[in-house]
Design an enzyme around this catalytic site. Structure first.
Site, short mmCIF file in Angstrom:
data_model
loop_
_atom_site.label_atom_id
_atom_site.label_comp_id
_atom_site.label_asym_id
_atom_site.label_seq_id
_atom_site.Cartn_x
_atom_site.Cartn_y
_atom_site.Cartn_z
N HIS A 82 0.91 -1.28 -0.06
CA HIS A 82 0.12 -0.07 -0.01
C HIS A 82 0.97 1.47 -0.09
CE1 HIS A 82 -3.15 -2.71 2.39
NE2 HIS A 82 -3.50 -2.76 0.82
N LYS A 139 -17.88 -7.22 8.71
CA LYS A 139 -16.80 -7.61 8.91
C LYS A 139 -15.91 -7.25 10.10
CE LYS A 139 -13.64 -8.65 5.34
NZ LYS A 139 -12.99 -8.09 3.75
N ARG A 167 -1.63 -5.80 -8.46
CA ARG A 167 -0.40 -6.67 -8.25
C ARG A 167 -0.15 -7.76 -9.48
NH1 ARG A 167 -2.35 -7.97 -2.34
NH2 ARG A 167 -4.11 -7.68 -3.74
N SER A 194 -2.36 -8.10 2.94
CA SER A 194 -2.70 -8.00 4.50
C SER A 194 -3.01 -9.24 4.84
CB SER A 194 -3.82 -6.89 4.56
OG SER A 194 -3.49 -5.74 4.13
N1 COA Z 1 -0.45 -3.64 -2.37
C1 COA Z 1 -0.66 -4.71 -1.36
N2 COA Z 1 -1.73 -5.21 -1.14
C2 COA Z 1 -2.93 -4.78 -1.96
C3 COA Z 1 -2.67 -3.76 -2.84
C4 COA Z 1 -1.42 -3.27 -3.02
N3 COA Z 1 -1.05 -2.05 -3.87
N4 COA Z 1 -3.81 -3.37 -3.43
C5 COA Z 1 -4.95 -4.01 -2.54
N5 COA Z 1 -4.07 -5.02 -1.81
C6 COA Z 1 -4.66 -5.83 -1.14
C7 COA Z 1 -5.17 -5.60 0.21
O1 COA Z 1 -4.29 -5.59 1.53
C8 COA Z 1 -6.12 -6.45 0.58
O2 COA Z 1 -5.63 -7.91 1.10
P1 COA Z 1 -6.34 -8.91 1.81
O3 COA Z 1 -7.56 -9.25 0.96
O4 COA Z 1 -5.31 -10.03 1.87
O5 COA Z 1 -6.57 -8.35 3.06
C9 COA Z 1 -6.71 -7.03 -0.74
O6 COA Z 1 -5.84 -6.53 -1.71
C10 COA Z 1 -8.14 -6.29 -1.16
O7 COA Z 1 -7.84 -5.10 -0.90
P2 COA Z 1 -8.94 -3.97 0.02
O8 COA Z 1 -8.65 -2.79 0.07
O9 COA Z 1 -9.68 -5.08 1.14
O10 COA Z 1 -10.42 -4.41 -1.00
P3 COA Z 1 -10.60 -3.88 -2.60
O11 COA Z 1 -9.50 -3.49 -3.25
O12 COA Z 1 -11.51 -4.92 -2.84
O13 COA Z 1 -11.83 -2.86 -2.06
C11 COA Z 1 -12.94 -1.08 -1.30
C12 COA Z 1 -12.07 -2.01 -0.99
C13 COA Z 1 -13.05 -0.29 -0.03
C14 COA Z 1 -12.24 0.05 -2.45
C15 COA Z 1 -14.27 -1.46 -1.80
O14 COA Z 1 -14.69 -2.40 -0.93
C16 COA Z 1 -15.36 -0.30 -1.92
O15 COA Z 1 -15.20 0.59 -2.63
N6 COA Z 1 -16.33 -0.47 -0.86
C17 COA Z 1 -17.40 0.51 -0.65
C18 COA Z 1 -18.62 -0.04 -1.11
C19 COA Z 1 -18.93 0.50 -2.68
O16 COA Z 1 -18.84 1.47 -3.08
N7 COA Z 1 -19.04 -0.58 -3.40
C20 COA Z 1 -19.20 -0.50 -4.76
C21 COA Z 1 -17.82 -0.57 -5.38
S1 COA Z 1 -17.62 -0.88 -7.07
#
Ligand code: COA
Length: 156
Positions: free
Chosen positions: A17, A41, A90, A128
């Site tokens: 991140h 969660k 990634r 994570s």
């Molecule tokens: N480097 C390291 N790890 C990374 C990374 C990076 N550059 N980018 C993502 N990750 C990892 C995270 O650590 C996480 O790992 P884990 O699953 O092992 O814990 C995983 O990738 C997923 O990332 P996360 O941040 O948990 O979720 P996401 O990218 O799927 O999306 C939100 C999170 C908050 C952006 C998304 O759920 C959201 O927008 N929620 C709000 C509701 C909404 O609007 N929904 C409609 C969206 S279309």
């Protein structure tokens, strides 16, 4: 003022991140890092502690602001008047997931764009989940997370 939004769970923030935060912060006047509160969660760290760790990790980067949010990302983007969302990619799995989310957010956000930044190769294996797993077995996470996070994981 151009603002980019970097959302995620950050449970906890990793060096993967931080790679994205450092690079994204140089692309905008302000980088808003938003920690998602998902009421369904229970993560390892409560959202407030995730924010604190991010604030500590980003202390040296002048234009980064860390916030918490719940609800739709597109609504947050509208409220904060951001120009774009940024996400790290990634590999092909991330690319597929992020492309789907980018299209949904574009529709929900009235044309809101998402920038996809390829992760630096030295951190592309970090997640994570991996960090939480290593920490659960008392392994060394120094190569995976900022020092302030490693410290909190050791305390647990
Ligand atoms: N480097 C390291 N790890 C990374 C990374 C990076 N550059 N980018 C993502 N990750 C990892 C995270 O650590 C996480 O790992 P884990 O699953 O092992 O814990 C995983 O990738 C997923 O990332 P996360 O941040 O948990 O979720 P996401 O990218 O799927 O999306 C939100 C999170 C908050 C952006 C998304 O759920 C959201 O927008 N929620 C709000 C509701 C909404 O609007 N929904 C409609 C969206 S279309």
């Amino acid at each position: 003022m151009k603002t980019i939004l970097y959302p995620g769970s950050f449970d906890p923030v990793t060096l993967g991140h931080m790679d994205i935060i450092q690079r994204a912060s140089s692309l905008a006047d302000r980088l808003l890092v938003a920690v998602l509160i998902n009421p369904n969660k229970t993560g390892m760290f409560p959202p407030q502690e995730r924010v604190e760790m991010l604030q500590e990790a980003c202390a040296e980067i002048q234009n980064v602001k860390v916030i918490m949010f719940t609800g739709l990302l597109a609504d947050l983007a509208r409220r904060e008047q951001v120009q774009a969302i940024i996400k790290g990619v990634r590999g092909v799995i991330d690319l597929e997931n992020e492309t789907t989310m980018a299209r949904a957010n574009k529709q929900l956000g009235g044309g809101l764009e998402t920038l996809l930044l390829p992760s630096s190769s030295k951190v592309e294996h970090i997640s994570s989940t991996l960090v939480r797993e290593i920490a659960a077995f008392h392994g060394n996470v120094d190569e995976y997370v900022p020092a302030c996070v490693a410290c909190r994981l050791r305390e647990r």
